[in-house]
Design a protein around this motif. Structure first.
Motif, mmCIF file in Angstrom:
data_model
loop_
_atom_site.group_PDB
_atom_site.id
_atom_site.type_symbol
_atom_site.label_atom_id
_atom_site.label_comp_id
_atom_site.label_asym_id
_atom_site.label_seq_id
_atom_site.Cartn_x
_atom_site.Cartn_y
_atom_site.Cartn_z
ATOM 1 N N VAL A 978 19.377 -2.214 37.346
ATOM 2 C CA VAL A 978 18.432 -2.003 36.256
ATOM 3 C C VAL A 978 17.048 -2.454 36.710
ATOM 4 N N ALA A 979 16.040 -1.580 36.506
ATOM 5 C CA ALA A 979 14.650 -1.933 36.748
ATOM 6 C C ALA A 979 13.913 -1.996 35.417
ATOM 7 N N VAL A 980 12.908 -2.861 35.337
ATOM 8 C CA VAL A 980 12.179 -3.085 34.088
ATOM 9 C C VAL A 980 10.696 -2.815 34.313
ATOM 10 N N CYS A 981 10.097 -2.053 33.411
ATOM 11 C CA CYS A 981 8.657 -1.784 33.429
ATOM 12 C C CYS A 981 8.049 -2.274 32.119
ATOM 13 N N GLN A 982 6.855 -2.852 32.214
ATOM 14 C CA GLN A 982 6.158 -3.352 31.031
ATOM 15 C C GLN A 982 4.833 -2.624 30.877
ATOM 16 N N TYR A 983 4.517 -2.300 29.611
ATOM 17 C CA TYR A 983 3.255 -1.627 29.311
ATOM 18 C C TYR A 983 2.643 -2.290 28.079
ATOM 19 N N SER A 984 1.383 -2.629 28.192
ATOM 20 C CA SER A 984 0.653 -3.221 27.071
ATOM 21 C C SER A 984 0.060 -2.098 26.222
ATOM 22 N N LEU A 985 0.282 -2.184 24.896
ATOM 23 C CA LEU A 985 -0.159 -1.147 23.972
ATOM 24 C C LEU A 985 -1.223 -1.682 23.023
ATOM 25 N N THR A 986 -2.310 -0.945 22.884
ATOM 26 C CA THR A 986 -3.385 -1.277 21.957
ATOM 27 C C THR A 986 -3.747 -0.028 21.165
ATOM 28 N N VAL A 987 -3.978 -0.196 19.868
ATOM 29 C CA VAL A 987 -4.221 0.948 18.991
ATOM 30 C C VAL A 987 -5.644 1.458 19.179
ATOM 31 N N LYS A 988 -5.754 2.783 19.418
ATOM 32 C CA LYS A 988 -7.075 3.424 19.449
ATOM 33 C C LYS A 988 -7.564 3.720 18.035
ATOM 34 N N ARG A 989 -6.720 4.340 17.253
ATOM 35 C CA ARG A 989 -7.058 4.707 15.877
ATOM 36 C C ARG A 989 -5.826 4.507 15.013
ATOM 37 N N ARG A 1110 -9.734 -3.146 1.740
ATOM 38 C CA ARG A 1110 -11.010 -2.844 2.394
ATOM 39 C C ARG A 1110 -10.918 -3.213 3.865
ATOM 40 N N SER A 1111 -11.622 -2.388 4.683
ATOM 41 C CA SER A 1111 -11.597 -2.612 6.123
ATOM 42 C C SER A 1111 -12.798 -1.919 6.746
ATOM 43 N N PRO A 1112 -13.293 -2.389 7.885
ATOM 44 C CA PRO A 1112 -14.342 -1.645 8.594
ATOM 45 C C PRO A 1112 -13.810 -0.418 9.325
ATOM 46 N N THR A 1113 -12.491 -0.328 9.483
ATOM 47 C CA THR A 1113 -11.869 0.818 10.151
ATOM 48 C C THR A 1113 -11.485 1.859 9.102
ATOM 49 N N PRO A 1114 -11.914 3.118 9.255
ATOM 50 C CA PRO A 1114 -11.732 4.110 8.171
ATOM 51 C C PRO A 1114 -10.294 4.319 7.732
ATOM 52 N N ASP A 1115 -9.357 4.503 8.660
ATOM 53 C CA ASP A 1115 -7.999 4.901 8.278
ATOM 54 C C ASP A 1115 -7.037 3.731 8.086
ATOM 55 N N LEU A 1116 -7.458 2.539 8.399
ATOM 56 C CA LEU A 1116 -6.550 1.396 8.331
ATOM 57 C C LEU A 1116 -6.062 1.095 6.916
ATOM 58 N N PRO A 1117 -6.907 1.090 5.876
ATOM 59 C CA PRO A 1117 -6.377 0.820 4.526
ATOM 60 C C PRO A 1117 -5.323 1.830 4.091
ATOM 61 N N ASP A 1118 -5.522 3.109 4.426
ATOM 62 C CA ASP A 1118 -4.538 4.121 4.037
ATOM 63 C C ASP A 1118 -3.185 3.866 4.695
ATOM 64 N N CYS A 1119 -3.217 3.555 5.996
ATOM 65 C CA CYS A 1119 -1.959 3.321 6.706
ATOM 66 C C CYS A 1119 -1.267 2.047 6.217
ATOM 67 N N LEU A 1120 -2.044 1.019 5.950
ATOM 68 C CA LEU A 1120 -1.443 -0.241 5.517
ATOM 69 C C LEU A 1120 -0.824 -0.111 4.133
ATOM 70 N N ILE A 1121 -1.450 0.639 3.244
ATOM 71 C CA ILE A 1121 -0.879 0.792 1.909
ATOM 72 C C ILE A 1121 0.429 1.553 1.985
ATOM 73 N N TYR A 1122 0.531 2.469 2.932
ATOM 74 C CA TYR A 1122 1.794 3.194 3.124
ATOM 75 C C TYR A 1122 2.909 2.232 3.520
ATOM 76 N N HIS A 1123 2.650 1.352 4.474
ATOM 77 C CA HIS A 1123 3.685 0.409 4.910
ATOM 78 C C HIS A 1123 3.987 -0.636 3.837
ATOM 79 N N CYS A 1124 3.023 -0.956 3.001
ATOM 80 C CA CYS A 1124 3.314 -1.847 1.871
ATOM 81 C C CYS A 1124 4.292 -1.174 0.906
ATOM 82 N N GLN A 1125 4.094 0.107 0.653
ATOM 83 C CA GLN A 1125 5.029 0.828 -0.199
ATOM 84 C C GLN A 1125 6.422 0.845 0.410
#
Length: 1131
Positions: A978-989, A1110-1125
């Motif tokens: 078994v070989a293991v690879c690691q990748y760091s992920l950061t959100v663009k949008r 409220r957020s300085p990022t346009p789509d973040l409130p919409d996505c967060l409210i979805y996960h709260c639901q």
């Protein structure tokens, strides 16, 4: 039933103001209308209802005729009369009293009177003349309510003969200071334009003024008129293109007031109207289309929400982009949007995608190739509407090379369809395809026979007429004509020798005509034998009089020879005394012509002996008679339409005004710029999606998933295991792995599924290659709906193309924001993915799977393990995986867990999920939550006994920044290692779900290089971290952020402190930081990996949790409210 009655009684007072108390909420139990409704609901039969209504109408008739009845009592009587009329019982005695109530009553009484008039009368009713003076008086009233009521009635039911009487007053209302009056006046003029366009030609400049009105409602109303006028004459309104584009930019930019928003979408119906107008103006006009490109691109970008209304906007955008002069980048975005719709598991969106694809396939036929396997699966979809739209798409891409396969699919659908509308529509399409693209004569005749058998007597009469005309006219080649007619005769003789009683009447008429005209071409067939077969049709009980007339005419043409004449004489004797005058006449004709062969040959010549008959359509031989009649004082002839118009004018009064008001000059004005405080919100639409009811936990509909159908109309049915159709998000290839065959919705988790065999998939591939044959070739192919130079009526093509040609699979496309929203329904319990296996003949093996799509709940709410208790999730069992599958994979996961790097062992991580596998190699993955990033760990397991050489793995994402952590995997992977690879992920949008796609290539000894493709989807909640701020810092940040969303969430009410309990659930599942709770309000803070903060203000209101993000990022409130639901639903 009682609930419906109570709701009706509760709503009536507010609508009609019947109760004596102006603020009363319930209809009094002693009210006569309430007693009537309750009495009707308590009845047990229709007969009792009729008796009750007749008694009620008799009572109402006596009261309205009484001189002591007040206007208030008359209003209550009109309401009861309206209710009786709504039930289907005539109350014509009350019509005149409704007009009187509208004329004499107060404002509330006028309201009921106008309502009754609009429901009782139609545009042609003679009593409307009595309403003209009332409307004129109310239009000149200073009371705004009376003016509104008059304009409403005018726009609903005023006939065109009365328009001149009120047109000047309606024009004046375009300058009224109140916007509601101007809006209703525009709608009234729109109605005038529809029924009498010539009478409003002089006020087109006022339409332009309404388009520039400062009130958006008036401007929106004027678009109805412009859409109608532009449809009729687009060239006359090209100069307004810039104005329409400017309006659409302001609407899309959120410049309209919040009142025009629907589910946080700015004026969606206005956007749809403007897009339709732009598509008409930009068609075949490059310069005009150039002005629209920017706003269309912006509309596509903004309409990225998961709600039905945004899907409608996207659909209109796609239609507009493919209608106007094309632009490459817009076409690519529109094609991607269509793909997201077609590949959606939701039935409504799949239908929308098929409809859009049907529209655009004329401009881009190869677009259908990208979704060919999805189209094939839609042919077997359980929803008949999806099947019908798929057949419509196939009809649009039909050409001479694939016509046989497509017609066969249409006929299969017709055999199971019970809907007359579908039958009429598809029968016409099959007949059109057969006539235009028939490969040979035999196929054409057999196909038309099937059309006549299935279409029956519901199909349009022009189909059999066109078929008979084609046989009669023939072709340039005499030999081809003879072969076609001879094959038709042989076919129909065999049908009559079978069971003709099962054939439809129109088919029997066609058979009779063909045999009567061309049976002589079959030399070994005696006319007496044909006459005996036709005589059997006359004896059938189900033969109609019209069919028997056709049979008589055919027999008349065939009565020759001794045997034929004897048969004809027997039939004529039988029907010479028929009660049907037409049949009696046909019998007499048959008798006389059968006895005189020379007369028969002259009257009914055969085939080539027939001469063209000149028809004098002007009836000039009657000119002398007409001249004598006119000289004697007879009235000249008038056409029917002229007589109708004169008759109509004689019954109405002349209401022509003395003069018309002149148009005023148009003043320049523009829409006021008012910035909407909120941007597009997707949260409101996520909770209201109406696609698949079986996914909704609270659905009260009867669930029959997995129930076998044992009995049918024909009796006991043979038992077959149903194959459920799993929801597909990205399906580049139809082949599915056993693991993903078991995935499905929670309501289907216990239903057994059957894995398609390889032979079934090969059949689908062959079907796809046959259906889409000709679309991938470079030579131009003529499709249905496209114009051809000098098209022939009947075209014969040779069947020489190889139908087993394989068409390459479409490439895997990275999902867009819309696709991420489409594949995640708020009430879905799972996300399903499909593998992609390349065809067997390719040397490179291609397999895709979505590792984390087993269930979104498992990623959001469970499976996160580690030493930090704040990051732990509730370890729930995946509802879509059977226990046996879970037990089978658990030892493998435990084994792979030991290979997790030491620096990640103490952190919270998800369950290890298989990505893709084959006989040699298997890939699995999990994600680990670090303080400042998310780490994707990929496990590469060599399952073979041989070493793997030249291992290369590539990982990428459109939504994330992916960077490799540490060294790349070694090129050589030893057996059973078994070989293991690691990748760091950061959100663009921010997106509701983000996806990582990758490919691994490797080489085994004595084997060519192989490839495996995979994808890994994870929710945005995995990137959320608590934001530690104080109350003062929270207040400062709140004022600085501009992007917000509001939504009501479910409140956990079974606790003593519902607000605290609800926020604690969100804190545990989404890693939110509760800043402070004061009474019924609370404030919460979080961030998206520390650099994108989001603040939440919560307040308990009316049993729900009102949330403001409220957020300085346009789509973040919409996505967060979805996960709260999602988090509160899964609690």
């Amino acid at each position: 039933m009682s609930d419906v009655v109570e709701k009706t009684l509760t709503a009536l007072p507010s609508l009609l103001s019947l109760d004596s108390q102006p603020g009363s909420a319930k209809l009094s139990s002693t009210s006569k209308l309430g007693s009537l409704i309750r009495g009707i609901t308590e009845l047990t039969s229709k007969h009792e209802e009729e008796k009750l209504i007749q008694r009620e109408l008799l009572s109402i008739k006596e009261q309205v005729a009484s001189p002591n009845t007040t206007m208030r009592q008359m209003k209550e009587l009109m309401v009861r009369t309206i209710y009786c009329e709504m039930l289907g019982y005539e109350a014509s005695f009350s019509y005149i009293h409704a007009i009187k109530l509208a004329q004499q009553g107060s404002v509330l009484e006028k309201r009921v009177g106008y309502l009754a008039v609009s429901l009782f009368l139609n545009e042609s009713h003679e009593l409307l003349l009595l309403l003209v003076n009332t409307v004129l008086k109310d239009l000149q009233s200073t009371n705004l309510i009376e003016v509104c009521m008059a304009l409403t009635v005018v726009s609903q039911m005023f006939p065109k003969d009365m328009i001149p009487a009120i047109l000047p007053l309606v024009e004046e209302k375009l300058n009224h200071p109140k916007e509601i009056i101007r809006r209703k006046a525009v709608l009234a003029l729109y109605k005038f334009y529809l029924i009498a366009p010539n009478q409003v030609q002089h006020i087109h400049n006022k339409f332009r003024k309404a388009l520039c009105d400062k009130d958006p409602g008036v401007m929106t109303a004027s678009l109805h008129i412009y859409l109608q006028m532009i449809q009729e004459n687009p060239e006359g309104y090209k100069d307004l293109t810039g104005s329409f584009v400017t309006i659409l930019k302001q609407v899309v930019g959120g410049k309209l007031p919040m009142d025009f928003n629907y589910h946080s979408v700015p004026a969606p119906w206005l956007q749809i109207q403007l897009l339709r107008i732009l598509s008409l103006l930009g068609k075949n006009d490059p310069s005009t289309s150039e002005i629209m490109y920017e706003v269309l691109d912006e509309s596509l970008r903004r309409a990225g929400m998961n709600h039905n209304i945004t899907y409608a906007i996207l659909y209109e955008c796609v239609k507009c982009i493919y209608t106007i002069h094309p632009k490459s980048d817009l076409l690519e975005k529109a094609a991607k949007c269509i793909g997201n719709f077609v590949l959606s598991p939701k039935i409504n969106l799949k239908y929308l995608g098929l409809k859009a694809l049907t529209y655009v396939v004329q401009q881009d036929p190869k677009l259908a190739l990208q979704h060919q396997m999805t189209i094939i699966e839609c042919l077997d979809h359980p929803d008949l509407i999806i099947k019908r739209e798929t057949l419509e798409l196939l009809f649009r891409i039909t050409n001479a090379q694939n016509v046989t396969v497509i017609v066969e699919k249409m006929l299969e659908f017709l055999r199971i369809s019970k809907d007359d509308h579908n039958t009429i529509d598809l029968v016409g399409k099959v007949a059109e395809l057969a006539e235009k693209y028939a490969p040979d004569n035999e196929w054409f005749i057999e196909t038309m026979n099937t059309v006549f058998s299935i279409g029956g007597d519901v199909m349009q009469p022009d189909i059999p007429n066109s078929f008979l005309k084609l046989l009669s006219e023939g072709f340039d080649s005499v030999e081809e004509d003879r072969k076609l007619r001879l094959f038709a005769v042989n076919s129909y003789i065999s049908l009559l020798q079978g069971e003709p009683g099962k054939l439809p009447q129109r088919f029997l008429q066609v058979i009779s005509w063909v045999l009567g005209e061309y049976s002589y071409l079959k030399e070994d067939l005696e006319s007496a034998a044909v006459l005996r077969l036709l005589a059997k049709l006359l004896d059938m009980k189900n033969s109609s009089s019209e069919t028997k007339s056709w049979v008589f005419m055919a027999m008349t043409k065939l009565c020759e020879g001794t045997a034929g004449v004897s048969v004809a004489q027997e039939v004529s004797e039988t029907y010479s005394s028929s009660m049907d005058t037409v049949l009696r006449q046909r019998a007499q004709e048959l008798e006389h012509l059968s006895q005189d062969s020379e007369l028969c040959a002259k009257v009914l010549p055969r085939g080539g002996d027939r001469e063209h008959v000149e028809v004098d359509s002007s009836l000039s031989f009657l000119d002398g008679f007409v001249s004598e009649a006119l000289a004697a004082g007879a009235a000249p002839y008038k056409p029917p339409h002229q007589r109708q118009e004169e008759l109509a004018q004689a019954k109405v009064l002349s209401l022509e005004p003395y003069s018309l008001s002149l148009p005023i000059s148009m003043s320049s004005c523009s829409i006021t710029d008012r910035q909407s405080p909120t941007l597009l919100s997707m949260s409101s639409g996520l909770s209201g999606d109406s696609t698949d009811l079986s996914h909704k936990g609270g659905s009260t509909t009867l669930k029959l998933d997995g129930v076998k159908r044992v009995w049918g109309r024909e009796g006991y049915l043979s038992q077959k295991e149903p194959v459920e159709e799993s929801a597909q998000v990205e399906v580049p290839s139809p082949v599915r792995s056993p693991n993903q065959q078991e995935e499905g919705d929670s309501s289907h988790s216990q239903t057994p599924t059957v894995t398609p065999t390889l032979g079934c998939e090969q059949e689908k591939q062959q079907l796809a290659s046959s259906l889409f044959l000709g679309l991938s070739t470079q030579s131009p192919v003529c499709l249905m709906g496209k114009s051809e130079p000098a098209p022939q009526r009947f075209r014969r093509k040779a069947k020489s193309l190889n139908t087993s040609e394989q068409i390459s699979n479409s490439l895997i496309s990275s999902p867009s924001a819309v696709d991420n929203l489409l594949c995640n329904n708020l009430l879905d319990s799972s996300i399903t993915s499909e593998p992609d296996l390349s065809p067997p003949e390719r040397t490179t093996e291609l397999t895709t799977a979505n590792g984390t799509c087993n269930t979104e709940t498992a990623l959001t709410d469970s499976g996160m393990k580690g030493s930090n208790p704040a990051l732990n999730r509730d370890n729930s069992v995946d509802a879509t995986d059977p226990p046996s599958h879970e037990d089978m994979d658990r030892p493998k996961n435990v084994c792979l867990m030991s290979h997790l790097p030491a620096e990640l062992c103490g952190l919270a991580h998800s369950e290890i999920t298989p990505l893709c596998t084959n006989q040699s190699l298997s890939l699995s993955a999990c994600h680990v939550q670090k303080e400042d990033s998310l780490v994707l760990v990929v496990f590469i397991n060599n399952c073979s006994d041989s070493d793997i050489q030249q291992t290369r793995i590539q990982v990428d994402s459109e939504d994330l920044e992916v960077s490799c952590v540490g060294d790349s995997p070694v090129e050589e992977l030893r057996s059973l290692s078994v070989a293991v690879c690691q990748y760091s992920l950061t959100v663009k949008r921010p997106l509701v779900n983000v996806e990582v796609v990758g490919m691994i290539s490797y080489q085994l000894p004595v084997v060519t290089t192989q490839e495996l493709q995979f994808s890994y989807k994870l929710p945005l909640s995995s990137f959320i971290r608590p934001l530690m701020v104080s109350t003062e810092e929270y207040g400062t940040m709140w004022l600085a952020f501009s992007n917000d969303t509001k939504q009501n969430l479910t409140l956990i009410s079974d606790e003593q402190e519902p607000l605290a309990a609800t926020l604690n659930v969100l804190r545990k599942k989404l890693q939110l930081h509760i800043v402070e709770i004061i009474g019924m309000e609370g404030i919460v803070a979080c961030s998206l990996l520390q650099d994108q903060p989001c603040l939440m203000h919560c307040r308990v209101h009316a049993g729900t949790l009102a949330v403001w993000l409220r957020s300085p990022t346009p789509d973040l409130p919409d996505c967060l409210i979805y996960h709260c639901q999602r988090a509160l639903q899964c609690h």
